[in-house]
Design an enzyme around this catalytic site. Structure first.
Site, PDB file in Angstrom:
ATOM      1  N   ASP A 194       4.855   1.716  10.526  1.00 44.80           N
ATOM      2  CA  ASP A 194       3.463   1.631  10.096  1.00 44.80           C
ATOM      3  C   ASP A 194       3.053   2.918   9.383  1.00 44.80           C
ATOM      4  O   ASP A 194       3.875   3.537   8.713  1.00 44.80           O
ATOM      5  CB  ASP A 194       2.574   1.356  11.322  1.00 44.80           C
ATOM      6  CG  ASP A 194       1.364   0.508  10.997  1.00 44.80           C
ATOM      7  OD1 ASP A 194       0.353   1.077  10.557  1.00 44.80           O
ATOM      8  OD2 ASP A 194       1.422  -0.717  11.184  1.00 44.80           O
TER       9      ASP A 194
ATOM     10  N   HIS B 213      -4.446   3.041  10.849  1.00 47.04           N
ATOM     11  CA  HIS B 213      -3.894   1.727  11.202  1.00 47.04           C
ATOM     12  C   HIS B 213      -2.823   1.844  12.286  1.00 47.04           C
ATOM     13  O   HIS B 213      -2.863   1.146  13.310  1.00 47.04           O
ATOM     14  CB  HIS B 213      -3.312   1.088   9.946  1.00 47.04           C
ATOM     15  CG  HIS B 213      -2.927  -0.349  10.081  1.00 47.04           C
ATOM     16  ND1 HIS B 213      -1.684  -0.734  10.526  1.00 47.04           N
ATOM     17  CD2 HIS B 213      -3.599  -1.493   9.813  1.00 47.04           C
ATOM     18  CE1 HIS B 213      -1.614  -2.064  10.518  1.00 47.04           C
ATOM     19  NE2 HIS B 213      -2.759  -2.548  10.093  1.00 47.04           N
TER      20      HIS B 213
ATOM     21  N   SER C  27      -2.648  -7.958  11.978  1.00 43.65           N
ATOM     22  CA  SER C  27      -1.938  -6.768  12.466  1.00 43.65           C
ATOM     23  C   SER C  27      -2.237  -6.547  13.940  1.00 43.65           C
ATOM     24  O   SER C  27      -1.326  -6.294  14.751  1.00 43.65           O
ATOM     25  CB  SER C  27      -2.373  -5.522  11.690  1.00 43.65           C
ATOM     26  OG  SER C  27      -1.999  -5.588  10.349  1.00 43.65           O
TER      27      SER C  27
END
Length: 500
Positions: free
Chosen positions: A134, A171, A360
Site C-alpha cells: 500500500d 491510506h 479497500s
C-alpha cells in the site's frame, strides 16, 4: 547596437542556442524511452536483448520470471519477437482504491465491525504475518512497533529520507489499523490485533503508483514470506487498476497467482466503480484470489438491514465479488497532515481517528478475518480459506449475487465450516503471453475447465507469423492432446478468414 557589442553577443547567442538544442535533444530522447515489464520464458534471460536494443535493466522480478526496464520506444516490437521473451508490457500508472471518507456522520466503530462479521471468539491473528502492499504506514498511536514490520519501499519516494517507508497519504495506515491496530488508551482494536503486519510501500503521498512497483512489492513478499520473523500468510492489495479484459493476459494477475500457489491468501478490493461497472478491478478480477465488495451496515451489527455500498463495483455472471464486508464509514487510524486527512477534514474523529469508505476498507476487514481464521485453523490452504469464507457467508436478502457474491463474511460460522469443493482449477494467467507476444485475443467462455479442456468462444489474432510461432516457442510440453482436442477445435472456430 554597435558592431563590437553585436560580435560579443553572437558567441553567447550561439552557445545558448546550442545548449537549448542539446536540452531539447535530451528531452526528446527521454520522451522516446518507455518503461516496460519484460516477461521471460522460464530459465531464459532476455536482459542481454534489452541492453542490445539500447535499454536498461532496472529491477528483477524472479517470482514471475520478469524484470523491469526502460527501452527505446522503437525497440518494443523487435524485443517482443526475441527468443525467450514471453511478453513486453508497458508500465502503467495505478492508484489506490479510495471512496469519499465522509459518508457516515459518526462512523462505524471497529467494535461494531467485529460484531457484524461474527468475530466474537478470542482469536487475534497471533502468529500470522500479513503483508500490506500500500502507501506505507506511519507510526501513530494504535500501531505498536511490536507487531509492525516496516518493509521495503518501491514507491517513487524511496530515496527521499523524509518520505521513504512512511505513509504520507493516509491510506496504508488506515488499513493497517483495520487489520491489526490496537490502542489500549482508546480501546481501539482491529480485526487481528495479534497479527504481524508487514508494510510494503509502493504508493506515494498522493496514492499514486505503477504496475512495476506493485509487481516489485508482490515479488518481495513472495520471496520473503517464509522468513521466521515475517511468516507471511496473507496479502492485502487495494488498487483500482483498469483490466485488460481477460485476467489471463494481465501481469498483475500472474503475480498474485504465484503468491496464491505458494500458500499466501491474497485479498483484493473489488473496486469503487459503482453501479455502472460490469467488471471488477485488477487483480480482483482474477478468479483465484478473494475479491471483496463493500457492505453498508447502516450502523447496526445485524445484516437484516444491510445493503451494498453505492460505490462498490459490480461484477458479472463470470466474475463477481467472492464476499462482502463492512466498507462504509469505517473508523480507523488517522495520519495527521496526510493527504487524505487534509482533503477530508470532516472525516476526522478526535485526535487519532479517521473515517474512511471503500472496498479497500472492506478488503482490510476480510484480511484481518483471514488472519484470525488461520490462527485457529493454521492447516488451511488458500483455496480452503476461500471456500470456507464463501460457504459460511450470510447472503443479503434480495441482493444480486453479482453485487455480493456469497454474501457477508461470518467468522463465527467459518471457524467450524468444512472446506469442501475447495480446489480451484481455473486456467492460469499467462501474464501477457498472448497479448504481448503474438497479438492474440483469447476470450474464455467458461473460466472453469471441463475435464482439463478449455472452452473458448473465439480465438483471433491481429498477426500471426512464422517468426513468432516456432517450435522453440510452442512445444508439445505446453500444448498437448489432454488440453486441446478435436472436439474443441473445429473448422468453424479455426478458419482462414480468422487468420488472413
Amino acid at each position: 547596437m554597435s558592431q563590437a557589442f553585436s560580435r560579443r553577443m553572437r558567441p553567447a547567442l550561439v552557445t545558448g542556442l546550442a545548449a537549448l538544442t542539446a536540452l531539447v535533444s535530451v528531452e526528446r530522447a527521454q520522451a522516446a524511452t518507455t518503461s516496460v515489464i519484460v516477461m521471460q520464458e522460464a530459465g531464459v534471460s532476455a536482459e542481454s536483448a534489452v541492453r542490445a536494443a539500447g535499454g536498461q535493466v532496472e529491477h528483477r522480478l524472479p517470482t514471475i520470471d520478469a524484470f523491469t526496464a526502460t527501452v527505446p520506444a522503437e525497440a518494443l516490437a523487435p524485443l517482443r519477437a526475441e527468443p525467450g521473451v514471453r511478453a513486453v508490457v508497458v508500465d502503467t500508472p495505478l492508484r489506490l482504491s479510495e471512496a469519499d471518507g465522509a459518508d457516515a456522520d459518526a462512523g462505524v466503530r471497529m467494535s461494531l465491525v467485529r460484531q457484524a462479521v461474527g468475530a466474537v471468539d478470542t482469536a487475534t491473528g497471533a502468529g500470522v504475518g500479513v503483508a500490506l502492499i500500500d502507501s506505507g504506514v506511519t507510526a501513530v498511536p494504535g500501531l505498536a512497533t511490536s507487531n509492525v514490520v516496516v518493509g521495503p519501499d518501491f514507491s517513487s519516494e524511496a530515496r527521499d529520507p523524509d518520505l521513504a517507508r512512511r505513509d504520507g497519504f493516509g491510506h496504508g495506515t488506515h488499513l493497517a489499523g483495520v487489520i491489526a491496530g490496537q490502542d489500549a488508551a482508546t480501546g481501539f482494536a482491529g480485526l487481528a490485533p495479534g497479527a504481524r503486519l508487514v508494510s510494503v510501500k509502493v504508493a506515494d503521498h498522493e496514492g499514486a503508483t505503477a504496475l512495476s512497483s506493485v509487481l516489485a512489492g508482490i515479488d518481495w513478499t513472495v520471496r520473503n514470506a517464509q522468513r521466521p520473523e515475517l511468516g507471511i500468510r496473507v496479502l492485502n492489495l487495494a488498487f483500482g487498476a483498469d483490466t485488460p479484459g481477460n485476467y489471463r493476459v494481465d501481469p498483475l494477475a500472474a503475480a498474485v497467482e504465484v503468491a496464491w500457489q505458494r500458500g499466501i491468501v491474497v485479498v483484493t478490493s473489488a473496486g469503487n466503480g459503482g453501479p455502472t461497472t460490469t467488471a471488477l478491478d485488477s487483480p480482483a478480477f482474477d478468479p483465484y484470489v478473494i475479491a471483496v465488495g463493500a457492505d453498508d451496515t447502516l450502523d447496526t451489527p445485524a445484516p437484516a438491514d444491510d445493503r451494498i455500498a453505492d460505490f462498490s463495483s459490480r461484477g458479472s455472471a463470470q466474475r463477481a465479488p467472492d464476499v462482502i464486508a463492512p466498507g462504509v464509514g469505517i473508523v480507523s487510524l488517522r495520519v495527521p497532515g496526510g493527504v487524505l486527512d487534509e482533503a477530508f477534514p470532516q472525516a476526522r474523529i478526535g485526535e487519532t481517528s479517521f473515517r474512511g469508505s471503500g472496498t479497500s476498507q472492506a478488503a482490510a476487514v476480510v484480511t484481518g478475518a483471514v488472519a484470525r481464521l488461520l490462527q485457529v485453523r493454521p492447516q488451511l490452504k488458500p483455496d480452503e480459506i476461500k471456500a470456507v469464507l464463501k460457504a459460511s457467508a450470510t447472503p443479503l436478502a434480495g441482493v444480486d449475487p453479482r453485487l455480493q457474491g456469497a454474501g457477508l463474511i461470518n467468522l463465527q460460522t467459518a471457524v467450524g465450516a468444512p472446506a469442501v469443493n475447495a480446489d480451484q482449477r481455473w486456467p492460469r494467467s499467462l501474464g501477457g503471453f498472448f497479448a504481448g507476444r503474438i497479438g492474440v485475443q483469447f476470450a474464455v467462455e467458461n473460466d472453469r475447465p471441463n475435464g482439463g479442456r478449455w472452452r473458448a468462444s473465439r480465438w483471433t489474432a491481429s498477426r500471426w507469423t512464422a517468426s513468432r510461432w516456432t517450435a522453440s516457442r510452442w512445444t508439445a510440453s505446453r500444448w498437448t492432446a489432454s488440453r486441446w482436442t478435436a472436439s474443441r477445435w473445429t473448422a468453424s472456430r479455426w478458419t482462414t478468414s480468422l487468420w488472413g
